[in-house]
Write a protein that holds these residues in place. Sequence first.
Motif, PDB file in Angstrom:
ATOM      1  N   THR B  27       0.842  -1.183   0.000  1.00 62.19           N
ATOM      2  CA  THR B  27       0.000   0.000   0.000  1.00 62.19           C
ATOM      3  C   THR B  27       0.882   1.239   0.000  1.00 62.19           C
ATOM      4  OG1 THR B  27      -1.644  -1.176   1.285  1.00 62.19           O
ATOM      5  CG2 THR B  27      -1.783   1.221   1.311  1.00 62.19           C
ATOM      6  N   TRP B  29       1.873   4.933   1.019  1.00 58.31           N
ATOM      7  CA  TRP B  29       1.668   5.779   2.194  1.00 58.31           C
ATOM      8  C   TRP B  29       2.140   7.184   1.881  1.00 58.31           C
ATOM      9  CZ3 TRP B  29       0.342   4.327   7.453  1.00 58.31           C
ATOM     10  CH2 TRP B  29      -0.026   2.976   7.585  1.00 58.31           C
ATOM     11  N   VAL B  45       3.347  12.472  10.252  1.00 61.16           N
ATOM     12  CA  VAL B  45       2.042  11.923   9.891  1.00 61.16           C
ATOM     13  C   VAL B  45       2.239  10.924   8.763  1.00 61.16           C
ATOM     14  CG1 VAL B  45      -0.273  12.441   9.025  1.00 61.16           C
ATOM     15  CG2 VAL B  45       0.857  14.047  10.568  1.00 61.16           C
ATOM     16  N   ASN B  46       1.729   9.729   8.934  1.00 63.42           N
ATOM     17  CA  ASN B  46       1.808   8.693   7.906  1.00 63.42           C
ATOM     18  C   ASN B  46       0.397   8.185   7.648  1.00 63.42           C
ATOM     19  OD1 ASN B  46       4.808   8.569   8.358  1.00 63.42           O
ATOM     20  ND2 ASN B  46       4.104   7.742  10.307  1.00 63.42           N
ATOM     21  N   LEU B  47      -0.061   8.297   6.429  1.00 62.59           N
ATOM     22  CA  LEU B  47      -1.427   7.856   6.139  1.00 62.59           C
ATOM     23  C   LEU B  47      -1.446   6.990   4.893  1.00 62.59           C
ATOM     24  CD1 LEU B  47      -3.448  11.136   6.748  1.00 62.59           C
ATOM     25  CD2 LEU B  47      -3.524   9.062   8.128  1.00 62.59           C
ATOM     26  N   PRO B  48      -2.143   5.863   4.963  1.00 63.21           N
ATOM     27  CA  PRO B  48      -2.302   5.087   3.735  1.00 63.21           C
ATOM     28  C   PRO B  48      -3.110   5.901   2.725  1.00 63.21           C
ATOM     29  CG  PRO B  48      -3.652   4.179   5.511  1.00 63.21           C
ATOM     30  CD  PRO B  48      -2.826   5.256   6.107  1.00 63.21           C
ATOM     31  N   PRO B  50      -5.460   5.367   0.561  1.00 64.29           N
ATOM     32  CA  PRO B  50      -6.929   5.330   0.520  1.00 64.29           C
ATOM     33  C   PRO B  50      -7.567   6.209   1.600  1.00 64.29           C
ATOM     34  CG  PRO B  50      -6.032   3.131   0.268  1.00 64.29           C
ATOM     35  CD  PRO B  50      -4.879   4.017   0.623  1.00 64.29           C
ATOM     36  N   ALA B  51      -6.898   6.319   2.754  1.00 60.05           N
ATOM     37  CA  ALA B  51      -7.430   7.182   3.814  1.00 60.05           C
ATOM     38  C   ALA B  51      -7.302   8.646   3.411  1.00 60.05           C
ATOM     39  CB  ALA B  51      -6.691   6.928   5.121  1.00 60.05           C
ATOM     40  N   ALA B  54     -10.008   9.393   0.944  1.00 62.15           N
ATOM     41  CA  ALA B  54     -11.300   9.596   1.606  1.00 62.15           C
ATOM     42  C   ALA B  54     -11.350  10.966   2.263  1.00 62.15           C
ATOM     43  CB  ALA B  54     -11.529   8.499   2.643  1.00 62.15           C
ATOM     44  N   ALA B  55     -10.233  11.365   2.866  1.00 59.88           N
ATOM     45  CA  ALA B  55     -10.207  12.667   3.552  1.00 59.88           C
ATOM     46  C   ALA B  55     -10.366  13.818   2.572  1.00 59.88           C
ATOM     47  CB  ALA B  55      -8.899  12.809   4.329  1.00 59.88           C
ATOM     48  N   LYS B  57     -12.354  14.155   0.337  1.00 61.89           N
ATOM     49  CA  LYS B  57     -13.773  14.436   0.093  1.00 61.89           C
ATOM     50  C   LYS B  57     -14.316  15.494   1.056  1.00 61.89           C
ATOM     51  CE  LYS B  57     -14.578   9.879  -1.775  1.00 61.89           C
ATOM     52  NZ  LYS B  57     -15.054   8.536  -1.476  1.00 61.89           N
ATOM     53  N   ALA B  58     -13.526  15.783   2.091  1.00 61.42           N
ATOM     54  CA  ALA B  58     -13.980  16.794   3.056  1.00 61.42           C
ATOM     55  C   ALA B  58     -13.723  18.204   2.558  1.00 61.42           C
ATOM     56  CB  ALA B  58     -13.275  16.591   4.391  1.00 61.42           C
ATOM     57  N   PRO B  60     -14.257  21.641   1.246  1.00 62.59           N
ATOM     58  CA  PRO B  60     -15.532  22.365   1.205  1.00 62.59           C
ATOM     59  C   PRO B  60     -16.028  22.555  -0.225  1.00 62.59           C
ATOM     60  CG  PRO B  60     -13.924  23.502   2.570  1.00 62.59           C
ATOM     61  CD  PRO B  60     -13.199  22.399   1.889  1.00 62.59           C
ATOM     62  N   ALA B 184       5.040   1.754   5.883  1.00 64.17           N
ATOM     63  CA  ALA B 184       4.199   2.273   6.962  1.00 64.17           C
ATOM     64  C   ALA B 184       5.109   2.743   8.092  1.00 64.17           C
ATOM     65  CB  ALA B 184       3.275   1.182   7.472  1.00 64.17           C
TER      66      ALA B 184
END
Lengths: 175, 190
Positions: B27, B29, B45-48, B50-51, B54-55, B57-58, B60, B184
């Motif tokens: 995956t 990151w 900050v480590n984020l996959p 897909p997360a 998704a974020a 989409k927030a 505005p 990761a």
Amino acid sequence: MLLKIGAVLASIPVALGTVVAATGVMVVDVKDSDGTHIVVPVPLLLAETAARFASTRKAAGAVDRELARARPYLPVAEEVLAALVDGPDGELVRVDEGDEHVRIEKVGDMLQVRVESPRETVAVNVPFGLARQALRQARDGRVSPGDLVAALRRARLTRLADVRDGGDHVTITIW
Amino acid sequence: MNTRSLALVALAVPLLGTAPASSSDGTAWLHVRVEEPKKGSRVHVNLPMPAVEAALKAAPDAIASDGRIHLGRHGHDLDIDDFRRLWKELKGVGDAEIVSVEDGDDRVAVSKKGDRLLIRVQEDGDRETVHVDVPAAVVDALFSGPGQELNVRAAVAELRTLRGDVVRVNDRSSTVRIWIDESAGAPGEK
């Protein structure tokens, strides 16, 4: 006859114990710096029943008002959470500032939050299932304490919180 | 850290937003490091991906609609259409410097080198620098929207194959690094 009555009476606590063991117990353990030690075992079935029957309309209204501004983002938060659940384990956030440290890690189906400072340490384990259910309910504007307590039954053998502040130590464990 | 540096970082983060990737079976990151040595402060900050996707989409609605960022609605000086035309013309040319501004000790340069768009900002001599490297295909995708729109969703789709540094910012008191890899946790920091 007396033997039968005795057997029936003895079976009641055994049956109760079996039900409690099967449905889970939340144990709150508080050790004060002055030596006071309080252990409160709360059968989850009992907590769930109390939560379902207690009048929570006022509290639910307050939660609903608090969530009003965040509500548009709750579906996004749900998706982010879902993506984290499906993703691999790993450290998500690490903040070090002087002698204060914060770590957030994904470990299996648990989000682990650790906060350390010279005075206090906080360890919180949030089951993803519980967090997703809470978000789903918040999005729908229908937060049910009973459902959330019920969700804890799927987090057996989990230390939800471990807080040390000076000489005080509080743990909350689901058995 | 000044406004321009922050603006570039802010632009780069949504660009990276939805870039899931799989060069092997891992995956992808997104990693962000912000360090302020004088304060003894480090944020990792480590984020996959897909997360992150998704974020995104927030964002505005006023800024993004269906994954596209709208700019210039209020007559601001950033004309996306002009940039789009310029980029189209430059694609046919080889390596080239697109923008070069020098003002005293400050320098801003935007250039195309190979298949990458390079943005370099130097302020106060070498004391504050911003490095942004964006693959040309990402810029193409970004400009694939009509009129005053940047098609961020298409751009991040292009980023799926990207690995390595995307943004580096150094100023007097802090450093910011944003990169993508398949590790990761505490990944390939250099």
